[in-house]
Motif scaffolding. Structure first.
Motif, PDB file in Angstrom:
ATOM      1  N   MET A 169      58.951 -66.538  44.256  1.00 31.92           N
ATOM      2  CA  MET A 169      59.157 -65.655  43.114  1.00 31.92           C
ATOM      3  C   MET A 169      57.939 -64.770  42.891  1.00 31.92           C
ATOM      4  O   MET A 169      56.904 -64.937  43.508  1.00 31.92           O
ATOM      5  CB  MET A 169      59.417 -66.491  41.859  1.00 31.92           C
ATOM      6  N   THR A 170      58.103 -63.867  41.965  1.00 32.65           N
ATOM      7  CA  THR A 170      57.012 -62.937  41.639  1.00 32.65           C
ATOM      8  C   THR A 170      56.034 -63.606  40.670  1.00 32.65           C
ATOM      9  O   THR A 170      56.373 -64.588  40.020  1.00 32.65           O
ATOM     10  CB  THR A 170      57.590 -61.669  40.997  1.00 32.65           C
ATOM     11  N   TYR A 221      56.740 -65.196  37.095  1.00 38.23           N
ATOM     12  CA  TYR A 221      57.459 -66.463  37.022  1.00 38.23           C
ATOM     13  C   TYR A 221      56.486 -67.634  36.971  1.00 38.23           C
ATOM     14  O   TYR A 221      56.764 -68.661  36.367  1.00 38.23           O
ATOM     15  CB  TYR A 221      58.374 -66.576  38.242  1.00 38.23           C
ATOM     16  N   TYR A 222      55.355 -67.472  37.614  1.00 35.08           N
ATOM     17  CA  TYR A 222      54.418 -68.588  37.747  1.00 35.08           C
ATOM     18  C   TYR A 222      53.365 -68.644  36.650  1.00 35.08           C
ATOM     19  O   TYR A 222      52.519 -69.528  36.649  1.00 35.08           O
ATOM     20  CB  TYR A 222      53.726 -68.521  39.113  1.00 35.08           C
ATOM     21  N   ALA A 223      53.383 -67.674  35.752  1.00 37.49           N
ATOM     22  CA  ALA A 223      52.378 -67.664  34.691  1.00 37.49           C
ATOM     23  C   ALA A 223      52.511 -68.946  33.867  1.00 37.49           C
ATOM     24  O   ALA A 223      53.608 -69.343  33.471  1.00 37.49           O
ATOM     25  CB  ALA A 223      52.575 -66.446  33.801  1.00 37.49           C
ATOM     26  N   THR A 224      51.390 -69.591  33.615  1.00 35.02           N
ATOM     27  CA  THR A 224      51.414 -70.826  32.846  1.00 35.02           C
ATOM     28  C   THR A 224      50.013 -71.082  32.325  1.00 35.02           C
ATOM     29  O   THR A 224      49.063 -70.383  32.694  1.00 35.02           O
ATOM     30  CB  THR A 224      51.899 -72.001  33.717  1.00 35.02           C
ATOM     31  N   VAL A 241      47.187 -67.148  39.213  1.00 38.53           N
ATOM     32  CA  VAL A 241      47.707 -67.341  37.854  1.00 38.53           C
ATOM     33  C   VAL A 241      46.530 -67.210  36.885  1.00 38.53           C
ATOM     34  O   VAL A 241      45.895 -68.197  36.522  1.00 38.53           O
ATOM     35  CB  VAL A 241      48.366 -68.724  37.706  1.00 38.53           C
TER      36      VAL A 241
END
Lengths: 1042, 664
Positions: free
Chosen positions: B166-167, B170-173, B655
């Motif tokens: 995914m881009t 989507y992985y931001a956390t 991220v």
């Protein structure tokens, strides 16, 4: 060869079949000429309203046909207006003059799916190559394309027989994905251009834009090359024989210094780095006077290895003919090209290095009924490449660059064979060639095609159906018989002066090893074609195409099982697709094409295997308007066309298939801990949502013919946007826990450019005419997205730069003096004045990988390629020439990894690169080319800041061997690619023995190059002479037409 | 051509059917277990505490990066050596064997896949299913535990199985806070403990039991209550300020929550006490003891309490009781002290770093003088001259003659044993290889290589300058770790071999000391409702403290705590710190202990001392306490940021919302 020729003739004659017979009242005979009074062979002659009766003119334009009174004989030939003759009486000396067609509307172009389209109505970007242009003696068709065909960029990286096939790209490189090569289709089947004899080619087209390639769907993104081979023709039997004798001469061989200069320079290289000299004064004297050729030899390995010239022969013959029911074309060719290595004729184990090839083709067409035609084609070839037993011939070239004149003699005076070094550097090239046995790589290929063509006009007028199936099989067989003699190294002389030899390698009996590989492919395609003209103004055609293919190769298992279990790696590679084309033309003035490809590849997840690739093209021919014809009569033809559409590419990378699959493996568990002794774990994470790489292509083209069609010009501008280029992801965070990075469609790149060509033909008088031609291809690209691991500095990212942009250090010239060194950043190892100074890009006081910046837009790959040439014809003589050239192309003498060498390319260029094994170019012996400290030379002027070579080092210099623009050069060139002289003999004496004409050709190829490289061939310059150079060739070729 | 007519021409399902796919793994019980155990096999070896991961998967910074050991190695693979030398940073941590982040999250994903898909496996009975789920929950939590211990606050994935392609958005956390991380891990472990059996058979030794789960919880809860993570933890001095000075300003971007709690909560100590007590109450564990025999030395005459163990140090052989757990002498699977232990090949291979180069080793696994001085004399008194009547102590002169006890031989070589090493407690002899210590090396049949006295002075047999080759392969302090070395073990000579060795991941001694420490920090009475729904009360009961603590002391042949030690929280803390340092020497606890106590900077910055390895035995110049002043000692780094390892900058760049640890 005489014997062969006889066998050949017998063979061909035995294929002879029935010649058609005509019946009727009168015989109408005569000669057909064009408007310059040259006889026209191959003109179709038939009776109006009497299908099935017809003939063609022979090689001299002569014809004879039976006809009845009142019949109308039609003479028709592509590019000429048809001529009708009303039969009133018997005529045998009729002189028919066909006028060049005023509009050339009927000229045909092969457009894909094996269909032809009238040239006027083509709106895709298609280059149709005149087959005549490909009839020059050459290694392969690949090598003829660059500079001759607009839209092609080619590179020839080696001149070695068997390895001298050019690589080519349609409109340059459009993707940084795994596959950027064009799809080559021979008679509709994927094939290789290098395997076809040019004389077999009937038509040759290159499909460049989306409109032309859309029907190829997932395979067409990198352009398509379409070749059709000759088919049988009804009429007089045409037999052609060709013999070719080519003398190849190696040019631009690098020159290396002799023993004495080598020794002096070696001493300098050591002394200027505070090392003890290698040779004492006494030794220098021995070397200079060549007093001890055993311990201090002076061998010019080039002379001992190369002959400079080699002689190639090739023979070809074809027979074409047939009758009403069946027609055939058969051909047979053979060639033998030894490499220019010097080999002892009396050596038992010498390899006769070279490349030989045999090809055959047989195309048979049979009319089962008036509407049903069966085509059966077979073709095949066998090739054999012979090399020395111990290593490939690459090592011969490496040895020339690396083995010094002083290391070992050819043979010791006592007869022993010397050895030195390690690995492949244990043998001198002389030993490799003469004493190590033979290795051969054989390849044989067979292909059979069966096609059925059904004219469905009975159902709907203009509807045709065709189905074709093919089977291809290729076998590779590699054998090595290697042997080694006892080899020694002389360590010195004993007190009594005898040579003290130490045995380094013990003789080895012949060992044999072999490997095999096999490839096979099934292919099936069918087309449904519809074509009609409605009330003379509306031309409509439709095409529906289906294909399916299945191929596999034994070695695929080894290739793909790195990432897949063998059972999957061995699966055949499959494609399936439907595509279609709809064209509409109004009065040949407005044209529109709509194409689509709906094709699939097994590389993707079920459900997402098929892609839809639509495209559209429009064309406008303003010269069709009457007012245009009146106001601009000089402009005989003008077409403006534009196309837009998408194509795909499904190849992921050299070793990945089914990247959507997560694969698992069993792994052994340490026998301590949680449980079990064998576990299961993911090997590779499958990529969710993986699809093909997609190209959006647009093309604007202009075609024009001016001044009575004397001048014709075509120019295309293209823009190709690639999206979804396969890359292994690098930006997926670790916290999601994937065992490795999956593949994704993340890369993006665009390429753009222009290509075009121009032809000018001028008849001077009845006997004289000339033609000038020119073409160019210009292609640039730019990476728009490249998922890269995060970098520290912006300039480390690929995005925004062209594909293959070379990155290295920026040099600031040579260090002037100690103060300069002290003031500079920390470089690699101890640096001295005269070493290369690098720019500290990030200003952190040290030179390291962070200081690498893009130095060139590409490496070695030209973005502009052009060619121009001409022909001058006087009676039966034709003189032709062709120049080809490239635009600015950077290359680097040092710092580029050479996979053949297994190390950086500097070894052939930089003196003493690997110490004992590192030869020295004569260039370096010239004081003005190298930086020598005044403290050594005694002359301050030798501290030349512009020297080509920095301060010498004996052995690799960690600082100077880095890739930097210090070593950057320009490989731009213009080459006199070809000069030909042809004489077409039509002597009565020959005709009396049944030979209708004999054509003699003298062709010189690769004759002269204007460039800045000078010491090497520009296309191979970066290899620094560690490669077989492209030879100059002088060919004598005879065509005999029976 | 019939071949082409099939509709699913491009479909390769027929060929993948017999392949392993997620479906075939989760539907088949055997495959499911193989998948689970394979994930567990990706864990670091708990015994890989010497900082070289070249031979194993991951390793812990433990020994080399705390004040209980000193090494000079910084070559590739010795990432712990590089860490303490300050050459590890966020850019290169990802490539080190210290980096837990990547591999632990791979385990977490695998466990999430099992949790999501276990329903597919219809072959499982409810019991089997629960058992697998139990191990799965624990393994997931344990992987988080490793991330937490090495890197601090974790990114909590929960049960989510992230898409792989995914881009970036989507992985931001963000990372969870330290408290959230601990609570998640502990609650998951509690969940797991319900399904995990209390015992395993001998053949399954190494597999976690309910006690193992409880043991790890006990460790975590104690850490969570400790000053650094508990707003200063009620500790005094620098430790009281530690939470603020290390993490005061470190807040989560989205909600401003402090990543590390700044409010002291005494209840955490009570929870820590409960979780330790819970293990004790299982009544499955006890300290490892071996009965006294004829070779057992008599207890010092002046020792007040000579009662039989567990009421006193009588009746057991303290040297064997302690040493046999580590050397491979005892049967590990039956050892009641291993709340969780396993046979660990890494431990065996790392004994090589204690043997001198001349005898097939690498010689440089040095102990610090600080550790030497922490060992008591045999009667429990401090090693301060002149010692006591029973146990005289002297830092001059040498023992003449030979003393043999519990199978251990002190002295008897060509040169005498320095008096500093005489009359020490049993654990000293089990752990410390000092100059003129006897190394039996009995497995080799080469008699010249048996029973050698190693001397580390320059005029001795294995001194610094005797070492050929790698100039770092010698002890820089004159001491090496001998804890895991069995008398049979040898690395040179014909037939030289080593015994297999267990590693105690959680020893019962730790639980006892955890309990004592937790109680010591209580100022009021707390009632905790246990996982068995029974209420437990805890307060600073000195008898409880003494009872738990003294079990460890008695086993070492030492007297129990004095009333003075017990009387004050600080004096008791001193006793606990010293006891943990000695008892768990080179068991990878000290690295975490000094951090959680908030005293890392102070303890770790103390100079490294040893004997003078540049000196001679002959003139006595070797036997001088000497501050290490070699290149590595000078450049040894102690920095607040090193309380945790950094997260790789590559992960942060992917991220950016994942906060880097402070200081990196």
């Amino acid at each position: 060869m005489n014997k062969t020729a006889i066998i050949l003739s017998v063979l061909l004659l035995s294929c002879f079949s029935v010649i058609a017979q005509n019946k009727g009242g009168f015989t109408i005979g005569g000669v057909v000429y064009d408007d310059t009074d040259v006889s026209l062979p191959g003109v179709s002659i038939y009776l109006k309203d009497k299908p099935g009766v017809g003939t063609i003119t022979d090689i001299d334009g002569k014809f004879a046909i039976k006809a009845s009174k009142g019949d109308i004989v039609i003479f028709s030939f592509i590019g000429f207006d048809s001529y009708e003759h009303y039969v009133a009486k018997e005529e045998t000396k009729l002189k028919v003059v066909l006028k060049t067609s005023s509009t050339m509307l009927e000229e045909a172009v092969v457009t894909g799916m094996g269909t032809t389209q009238r040239k006027v109505s083509v709106v895709g970007a298609i280059t149709s190559v005149e087959v005549k242009e490909l009839q020059t003696p050459g290694v392969s068709v690949n090598n003829m394309l660059g500079g001759r065909v607009p839209g092609i960029i080619s590179m020839q990286t080696s001149g070695e027989p068997g390895d001298d096939i050019s690589e080519f790209w349609v409109r340059g490189i459009g993707t940084f994905g795994a596959n950027s090569s064009a799809l080559v289709l021979v008679d509709g089947l994927e094939g290789s251009l290098s395997e076809i004899d040019p004389a077999d080619i009937e038509s040759f087209s290159i499909l460049k834009d989306a409109s032309a390639t859309a029907v190829y769907g997932v395979r067409g993104a990198n352009g398509v090359v379409l070749v059709t081979t000759k088919r049988g023709e009804e009429g007089k039997l045409q037999i052609t024989g060709r013999a070719n004798f080519t003398l190849s001469r190696l040019t631009r061989l690098p020159e290396y210094v002799g023993a004495y200069d080598y020794a002096l320079l070696a001493n300098e290289a050591r002394a200027v780095r505070d090392e003890l000299p290698l040779y004492s004064d006494l030794e220098l004297t021995l070397i200079r006077e060549n007093l001890d050729p055993d311990l201090y030899p002076n061998v010019n390995w080039q002379k001992e290895t190369l002959k400079n010239t080699s002689f190639k022969q090739s023979y070809y013959s074809s027979i074409r003919g047939g009758g009403k029911v069946a027609r055939f074309f058969v051909s047979l060719g053979l060639s033998d090209e030894p490499a220019a290595y010097k080999q002892e004729s009396n050596s038992d184990y010498g390899a006769r290095t070279g490349y030989s090839k045999y090809t055959f083709r047989s195309n048979v067409d049979i009319d089962l009924t008036k509407a049903t035609n069966v085509y059966f084609g077979t073709e095949g070839f066998y090739s054999k490449n012979t090399q020395p037993g111990v290593a490939t011939t690459d090592y011969l070239w490496q040895a020339q660059a690396m083995l010094t004149p002083l290391t070992i003699p050819l043979k010791y005076s006592t007869g022993e064979i010397p050895s030195y070094g390690t690995g492949n550097n244990q043998y001198s090239p002389y030993v490799m060639l003469n004493h190590t046995g033979v290795r051969t790589n054989e390849q044989s290929n067979l292909q059979a095609t069966l096609a059925l063509k059904q004219d469905l006009s009975a159902l709907i007028k203009g509807l045709r159906f065709r189905v074709q199936g093919a089977y291809t099989s290729t076998t590779y067989f590699n054998e090595t018989r290697s042997v080694l003699p006892d080899m020694y190294f002389a360590q010195g002389r004993g007190v009594d002066g005898t040579l003290q030899l130490v045995k380094r390698i013990s003789a080895q009996q012949t060992t044999y090893s072999a490997s095999q590989d096999q490839y096979r492919k099934f292919f099936l395609e069918s087309t449904l074609n519809y074509e009609t003209v409605i009330s003379d103004d509306h031309r409509v055609s439709g095409l529906l195409y289906y294909y399916v293919s299945d191929e596999k190769q034994v070695s695929d298992v080894g290739k793909y099982n790195i990432t897949l279990p063998s059972s999957l790696a061995a699966l055949p590679i499959r494609y399936q697709g439907v595509s279609g084309r709809l064209t509409y033309g109004f009065r040949d003035t407005y044209m529109i094409d709509m194409n689509f490809g709906y094709t699939g590849s097994e590389n993707f997840k079920p459900g997402t295997q098929y892609g839809f690739f639509p495209s559209m093209a429009i064309g406008w021919v303003p010269t069709q308007y009457e007012w245009m014809k009146n106001t601009a009569p000089w402009l005989s033809f003008l077409k403006i066309r534009f196309s837009y559409g998408s194509v795909g590419n499904d190849r992921i990378s050299g070793d990945r298939r089914f990247a959507y699959l997560t694969t698992f493996s069993y792994d052994k568990i340490d026998e301590v801990g949680w449980g079990g002794t064998s576990g299961i774990t993911e090997n590779l994470v499958g990529a969710d949502n993986l699809v093909w790489e997609k190209a959006i292509k647009s093309d604007l083209g202009i075609e024009a013919q001016l001044f009575d069609q004397k001048l014709s010009v075509t120019v295309d501008f293209f823009n190709d946007k690639r999206d979804g280029i396969f890359q292994q992801r690098t930006q997926v965070p670790a916290y999601i826990g994937a065992v490795n990075m999956p593949y994704g469609n993340v890369g993006k790149m665009k390429s753009y450019g222009s290509d075009g060509n121009m032809t000018f033909t001028q008849p001077i008088n009845k006997d004289m005419s000339f033609t000038l031609r020119g073409n160019f291809t210009y292609s640039r690209n730019k990476i728009q997205n490249w998922e890269q691991a995060e970098q520290k500095y912006d300039y480390q990212y690929y995005i925004g730069w062209p594909n293959g942009a070379t990155r290295g250090f920026k040099s600031l010239g040579l260090f002037r003096d100690e103060a300069d060194v002290a003031a500079g950043a920390t470089q690699f190892g101890a640096v001295l004045p005269g070493d290369i100074k690098y720019k500290d890009i990030n200003a952190d006081g040290k030179i390291d990988d962070y200081d690498k910046i893009p130095l060139s837009l590409t490496n070695n790959f030209p973005s502009l390629m052009y060619g121009f040439g001409g022909e001058f014809t006087y009676k039966d003589f034709t003189v032709g020439f062709l120049f080809k050239g490239t635009g600015k192309t950077d290359y680097y003498h040092v710092g580029i990894y050479d996979s053949r060498l297994g190390e950086n390319n500097g070894v052939g260029f930089v003196p003493f690169c690997d110490g004992e094994i590192g030869n020295v170019l004569t260039m370096a012996a010239d004081q003005k080319n190298r930086w020598t400290p005044a403290s050594y030379s005694g002359n301050p002027e030798t501290e030349n800041p512009d020297a080509i070579f920095p301060r010498l080092t004996y052995g690799e210099n960690a600082n100077n061997s880095k890739l930097s623009d210090f070593w950057k050069r320009d490989a731009r060139y213009i080459k006199l690619q070809e000069v030909s002289l042809a004489y077409n003999m039509k002597l009565k004496a020959l005709q009396s023995v049944g030979i209708s004409s004999v054509e003699l050709q003298f062709v010189g190829t690769n004759l002269y190059t204007w460039d800045k490289v000078n010491i090497f061939h520009p296309e191979q310059a970066w290899r620094n002479g560690v490669i077989y150079p492209t030879p100059a060739q002088y060919a004598f070729q005879v065509y005999i037409h029976l | 051509m019939a071949l082409f007519s099939c509709q699913d021409f491009l479909n390769i399902n027929d060929y993948t059917e017999d392949m392993l796919t997620y479906d075939s793994i989760f539907q088949n019980k055997d495959n499911l277990e193989s998948y689970l155990w394979s994930a567990a096999d990706k864990l670091p070896h708990e015994g890989a505490i010497w900082g070289n991961g070249a031979a194993v998967r991951k390793s812990f910074a433990g020994i080399a990066c705390s004040d209980e050991g000193f090494i000079q190695w910084i070559s590739s693979g010795w990432h712990a050596g590089q860490l303490i030398q300050g050459t590890i940073n966020a850019d290169n941590i990802g490539g080190t064997n210290l980096y837990m982040w990547d591999d632990m999250y791979k385990i977490i994903r695998k466990m999430n896949l099992i949790i999501a898909n276990i329903g597919q496996c219809t072959e499982l009975t409810t019991v089997e299913r629960n058992l697998i789920l139990g191990y799965t929950y624990f393994l997931r939590a344990y992987a988080y535990y490793h991330v937490l211990m090495a890197h601090g606050p974790v990114v909590l994935a929960g049960d989510q199985i992230y898409e792989t392609n995914m881009t970036p958005d989507y992985y931001a956390t963000e990372r969870a806070t330290y408290d959230e991380s601990v609570e998640y891990i502990c609650s998951e472990m509690e969940k797991a403990a319900r399904f995990i059996p209390a015992t395993v058979t001998v053949s399954q030794f190494g597999r976690p039991t309910r006690g193992a789960v409880y043991g790890i919880i006990s460790r975590l809860r104690l850490q969570h209550a400790s000053p650094l993570f508990n707003g200063g933890g009620g500790a005094s001095g620098v430790a009281g300020n530690s939470a603020r000075s290390y993490f005061g300003e470190w807040k989560r971007e989205s909600d401003g929550a402090g990543y590390v709690n700044q409010q002291y909560d005494e209840k955490r100590w009570a929870l820590a006490a409960y979780t330790a007590k819970r293990v004790m109450d299982m009544n499955l564990y006890s300290l490892h003891t071996i009965e006294a025999d004829n070779y057992t030395p008599a207890l010092p005459a002046g020792m007040a309490n000579k009662e039989e163990y567990p009421n006193g140090p009588g009746g057991i052989d303290p040297y064997k009781s302690y040493s046999d757990m580590f050397t491979g002498e005892g049967v590990a699977a039956n050892n009641p002290e291993f709340v969780w232990g396993r046979v660990d090949p890494v431990v065996k291979s790392y004994t090589q770093h204690s043997f001198p180069k001349e005898y097939g080793g690498y010689g440089g696994m040095a102990l610090t003088q600080k550790v030497i001085d922490a060992f008591c004399l045999a009667d429990g008194s401090d090693p301060v001259a002149p010692g006591t009547a029973d146990c005289p102590y002297d830092e001059t002169g040498f023992l003449t003659g030979k003393r043999t006890f519990s199978g251990y031989v002190l002295g008897g070589g060509q040169y005498g044993v320095y008096n500093m090493y005489v009359n020490r407690e049993a654990r000293f002899y089990a752990c410390v290889g000092f100059s003129q210590c006897l190394w039996p090396m009995l497995s080799t049949t080469e008699t010249a290589k048996n029973n050698v006295y190693f001397g580390y002075a320059t005029d001795d047999n294995v001194g610094k300058y005797k070492t050929a080759g790698n100039a770092e392969d010698y002890t820089t302090t004159g001491y090496v770790s001998k804890k895991y070395v069995h008398p049979e073990d040898a690395w040179s000579g014909t037939s030289a071999t080593r015994l297999n060795k267990p590693f105690g991941i959680v020893r019962y001694a730790e639980i006892l000391l955890n309990y004592a420490e937790a109680l010591n920090n209580l100022t009021q009475t707390w009632t905790i409702t246990g996982s068995d729904s029974v209420s437990y009360t805890f307060s600073r009961d000195v008898n409880e403290i003494a009872h738990a603590f003294n079990l460890v002391r008695y086993r070492a042949g030492l007297p129990g705590l004095t009333a003075e030690q017990l009387s004050g929280k600080d004096t008791m803390f001193e006793a606990i710190e010293r006891e943990r340092m000695i008892e768990f020497l080179h068991e990878n606890r000290r690295y975490y202990d000094i951090r959680r106590w908030g005293v890392y900077l102070e303890r770790d910055a103390e100079p490294i001392e040893g004997m003078n390895i540049e000196g001679k035995r002959g003139d006595g110049s070797y036997y001088q306490r000497t501050r290490l002043d070699n290149l590595r000692a000078r450049s040894r780094v102690t920095d607040r940021k090193m309380v945790w390892l950094p997260i790789s900058s590559s992960e942060i760049k992917k991220v950016p919302t994942i906060a880097q640890n402070p200081g990196w």
